[in-house]
Design a protein around this motif. Structure first.
Motif, PDB file in Angstrom:
ATOM      1  N   ALA A 418       0.785  -1.067  -0.193  1.00  0.00           N
ATOM      2  CA  ALA A 418      -0.019   0.253   0.187  1.00  0.00           C
ATOM      3  C   ALA A 418       0.802   1.171   0.061  1.00  0.00           C
ATOM      4  N   ASN A 419       0.311   2.295  -0.421  1.00  0.00           N
ATOM      5  CA  ASN A 419       1.104   3.654  -0.727  1.00  0.00           C
ATOM      6  C   ASN A 419      -0.116   4.702  -0.156  1.00  0.00           C
ATOM      7  N   ALA A 420       0.133   5.560   0.818  1.00  0.00           N
ATOM      8  CA  ALA A 420      -0.776   6.430   1.272  1.00  0.00           C
ATOM      9  C   ALA A 420      -0.194   7.952   1.593  1.00  0.00           C
ATOM     10  N   TYR A 421      -1.059   9.101   1.440  1.00  0.00           N
ATOM     11  CA  TYR A 421      -0.643  10.464   1.641  1.00  0.00           C
ATOM     12  C   TYR A 421      -1.650  11.052   2.644  1.00  0.00           C
ATOM     13  N   THR A 422      -1.276  12.050   3.307  1.00  0.00           N
ATOM     14  CA  THR A 422      -1.978  13.019   3.636  1.00  0.00           C
ATOM     15  C   THR A 422      -1.699  14.105   2.475  1.00  0.00           C
ATOM     16  N   GLU A 423      -3.017  14.311   1.668  1.00  0.00           N
ATOM     17  CA  GLU A 423      -2.897  14.601   0.360  1.00  0.00           C
ATOM     18  C   GLU A 423      -2.714  16.220   0.609  1.00  0.00           C
ATOM     19  N   LEU A 424      -1.986  16.730  -0.629  1.00  0.00           N
ATOM     20  CA  LEU A 424      -1.443  18.025  -0.646  1.00  0.00           C
ATOM     21  C   LEU A 424      -2.614  18.677  -1.237  1.00  0.00           C
ATOM     22  N   ASN A 425      -3.275  19.999  -0.332  1.00  0.00           N
ATOM     23  CA  ASN A 425      -4.428  20.425  -0.731  1.00  0.00           C
ATOM     24  C   ASN A 425      -4.365  21.898  -1.125  1.00  0.00           C
ATOM     25  N   ASP A 426      -2.954  22.515  -1.092  1.00  0.00           N
ATOM     26  CA  ASP A 426      -2.640  23.791  -1.421  1.00  0.00           C
ATOM     27  C   ASP A 426      -2.357  23.882  -2.736  1.00  0.00           C
ATOM     28  N   PRO A 427      -3.283  24.550  -3.684  1.00  0.00           N
ATOM     29  CA  PRO A 427      -3.138  24.585  -5.238  1.00  0.00           C
ATOM     30  C   PRO A 427      -1.986  25.439  -5.568  1.00  0.00           C
ATOM     31  N   ILE A 428      -1.425  26.301  -4.901  1.00  0.00           N
ATOM     32  CA  ILE A 428      -0.122  27.052  -5.462  1.00  0.00           C
ATOM     33  C   ILE A 428       0.841  26.177  -5.283  1.00  0.00           C
ATOM     34  N   GLU A 429       0.991  25.762  -4.137  1.00  0.00           N
ATOM     35  CA  GLU A 429       2.083  24.359  -3.912  1.00  0.00           C
ATOM     36  C   GLU A 429       2.155  23.385  -4.847  1.00  0.00           C
ATOM     37  N   GLN A 430       0.866  22.703  -5.131  1.00  0.00           N
ATOM     38  CA  GLN A 430       0.509  21.793  -6.188  1.00  0.00           C
ATOM     39  C   GLN A 430       1.069  22.326  -7.523  1.00  0.00           C
ATOM     40  N   ARG A 431       0.794  23.284  -8.177  1.00  0.00           N
ATOM     41  CA  ARG A 431       1.024  23.817  -9.244  1.00  0.00           C
ATOM     42  C   ARG A 431       2.725  24.024  -9.345  1.00  0.00           C
ATOM     43  N   ARG A 432       3.210  24.299  -8.147  1.00  0.00           N
ATOM     44  CA  ARG A 432       4.661  24.550  -8.295  1.00  0.00           C
ATOM     45  C   ARG A 432       5.253  22.966  -8.117  1.00  0.00           C
ATOM     46  N   ARG A 433       4.661  21.985  -7.440  1.00  0.00           N
ATOM     47  CA  ARG A 433       5.356  20.706  -7.624  1.00  0.00           C
ATOM     48  C   ARG A 433       5.306  19.913  -9.029  1.00  0.00           C
ATOM     49  N   PHE A 434       3.932  20.085  -9.556  1.00  0.00           N
ATOM     50  CA  PHE A 434       3.509  19.690 -10.724  1.00  0.00           C
ATOM     51  C   PHE A 434       4.522  20.166 -11.985  1.00  0.00           C
ATOM     52  N   GLU A 435       4.925  21.479 -11.965  1.00  0.00           N
ATOM     53  CA  GLU A 435       5.827  22.167 -12.785  1.00  0.00           C
ATOM     54  C   GLU A 435       7.045  21.663 -12.744  1.00  0.00           C
ATOM     55  N   GLU A 436       7.504  21.489 -11.449  1.00  0.00           N
ATOM     56  CA  GLU A 436       8.979  20.732 -11.037  1.00  0.00           C
ATOM     57  C   GLU A 436       9.135  19.406 -11.584  1.00  0.00           C
ATOM     58  N   GLN A 437       8.007  18.751 -11.501  1.00  0.00           N
ATOM     59  CA  GLN A 437       7.873  17.461 -12.115  1.00  0.00           C
ATOM     60  C   GLN A 437       7.902  17.293 -13.491  1.00  0.00           C
ATOM     61  N   ALA A 438       6.963  18.123 -14.239  1.00  0.00           N
ATOM     62  CA  ALA A 438       7.064  18.315 -15.729  1.00  0.00           C
ATOM     63  C   ALA A 438       8.224  18.729 -16.204  1.00  0.00           C
TER      64      ALA A 438
END
Length: 495
Positions: A418-438
């Motif tokens: 199994a794999n689990a998170y406390t989900e990231l729900n900050d849209p600004i931080e999520q965008r930053r991480r998505f762009e870093e990953q992309a």
């Protein structure tokens, strides 16, 4: 006689059966009729008849009607005993020439092992106490043109069993039991989660952009819309959209597809449970996961102790919890200093055979060292925590430690379950991480998911559990092929 079939070459057996098929048609018998009404399965019928006392059964023999596959034929001149099975249970049929009549006996003599037959007659017990049915009529329901595998010797090769699962199920009762256990496990998951207020949902299997995990996707093309689509890697981003939309507890038992390697623990098409729980965090999910898997083990196996090869897995709670770094230190001779400075970390990674070291972040190197040193050693249920933020773009950072995230992976039997998170729900931080990953992978940012987050998602815990691997543990099977009815295999040239 049918019971002597296996002494002949397969080609001759097939030719014999085709001759019998022609003879049936010459007699005006349809070898593949459309229907045969039966009120109950052989297993249910046997259970009902077993409840009748022998004296009562003899005094007033009940009329029965049943259907199944012919598993055995034992002939004695003008009398034969036939074992009829529904796959799970069997019942003996007593066939006599004078009782069937000449036409019925002629039809019966054209039947073989593996044919499907319908039987009407009276239930009784033989002198040895064997529950049986004296046939008044036997109906051919389907003529088999290939001989059945021998029960104990005909289909032992594991790859052949996976390629021809229908024969595996016929020849190996243990295989049937394993897949019945899988069905009970999946049903048990549904009941467990629904009892706790979770709603089962369905999300798309074809995505406009790959998302939810970093695995390589399968690509297909929609002709009418003239656009590429990606088979689902994970349903994560769609399920979190539902949390945004107001559902507080959702789950999906889903098929995922990853265009990567095949091994005893990986199949390109596999089954996952994913569930999301508003207002929960990864610590609550650890408690729920312990409770759920223990409940399932008691329901499916009847015990919290699971045999696993030569080892034994003990599910009694509480389960061990270790940080990623502590796991590496526990299962290797590395020191905290080896993991704390880049040059020493690279040397440690090189020593344990990690590839592409220069391209990997410190967090990724630590994760690779964990796989090389600790993963296979985690026989007993263990939650691994303290994952680096750099390899967890969808998880919330740990309070007071922005370089790690609130995430766990559950291991037992030496593999991830199994794999689990406390989900990231900050849209600004999520965008930053998505762009870093992309930027790192050449991927695409999911703008619609970010738009959904901007409407607000409550604190949420999310988890994925590998159903195939969980079934492996519950049935003591070391290969994922053994617990998937039809695993992906390379075609043979002769097929």
């Amino acid at each position: 006689m049918a019971e002597q079939e296996t002494q002949q070459p397969v080609e001759q057996l097939i030719a014999n059966r085709r001759e019998k098929l022609a003879s049936l048609r010459e007699l005006g018998v349809d070898p593949y009729p459309r229907r045969f009404r039966v009120p109950e399965s052989i297993g249910s019928l046997r259970e009902r008849l077993d409840a009748i006392a022998p004296d009562e059964l003899s005094a007033d023999p009940p009329k029965v009607r049943m259907a199944g596959r012919i598993q055995a034929i034992r002939g004695h001149g003008k009398v034969a005993f036939v074992d009829l099975t529904d796959g799970a249970a069997k019942l003996q049929v007593y066939v006599r020439r004078d009782r069937l009549g000449e036409d019925g006996w002629k039809l019966f003599k054209l039947m073989d092992l593996g044919d499907f037959a319908g039987v009407e007659g009276e239930a009784f017990r033989t002198r040895t106490g064997e529950l049986s049915v004296a046939a008044d009529r036997v109906t051919l329901l389907s003529k088999g043109l290939r001989p059945m595998p021998e029960k104990y010797h005909g289909l032992t090769d594991r790859e052949a069993r996976a390629r021809q699962r229908y024969l595996d199920l016929l020849a190996n009762p243990d295989s049937r039991a394993e897949f019945e256990a899988r069905s009970r496990l999946v049903s048990g998951i549904r009941r467990f989660l629904e009892a706790r207020g979770f709603l089962e949902v369905e999300t798309p299997m074809m995505h406009p952009i790959p998302g939810g995990a970093s695995a390589r996707p399968f690509v297909t093309h929609h002709n009418t819309m003239d656009m590429d689509l990606y088979l689902r890697i994970a349903p994560e981003l769609y399920l979190k959209r539902l949390i945004v939309g107001g559902f507080e507890r959702v789950f999906e038992l889903n098929r995922n597809f990853r265009n990567e390697g095949i091994s005893t623990r990986h199949n390109p098409e596999f089954t996952m449970l994913e569930f999301y729980w508003a207002y929960a965090d990864y610590e609550l999910l650890m408690d729920l996961t312990e409770e759920m898997i223990c409940h399932l083990a008691e329901q499916v196996v009847g015990s919290l102790t699971l045999p696993w090869g030569e080892a034994t897995i003990d599910l009694k709670r509480p389960w061990t919890r270790l940080s990623l770094q502590d796991a590496v230190l526990t299962y290797s001779d590395l020191t905290p200093e080896d993991l704390g400075e880049r040059s020493r970390l690279e040397k440690a990674a090189e020593r344990f055979g990690v590839e592409k070291i220069a391209e990997r972040t410190d967090g990724k190197l630590l994760a690779e060292l964990f796989e090389a040193t600790a993963e296979s050693e985690l026989m007993q249920p263990t939650f691994i925590t303290g994952f680096p933020r750099a390899i967890s773009p969808l998880a919330k950072s740990t309070a007071g430690d922005p370089d790690t995230v609130e995430r766990f992976e559950l291991y037992m039997g030496g593999m991830e379950i199994a794999n689990a998170y406390t989900e990231l729900n900050d849209p600004i931080e999520q965008r930053r991480r998505f762009e870093e990953q992309a930027r790192a992978t050449g991927g695409v940012v999911d703008e619609d998911f970010l738009r959904a987050l901007e409407y607000g998602m409550p604190p949420t815990g999310g988890e994925g559990i590998g159903i195939d691997r969980l079934v492996m543990l519950m049935t003591n099977r070391a290969s994922i092929r053994d617990v998937i009815l039809f695993p992906l295999l390379r075609p043979r040239l002769s097929e």
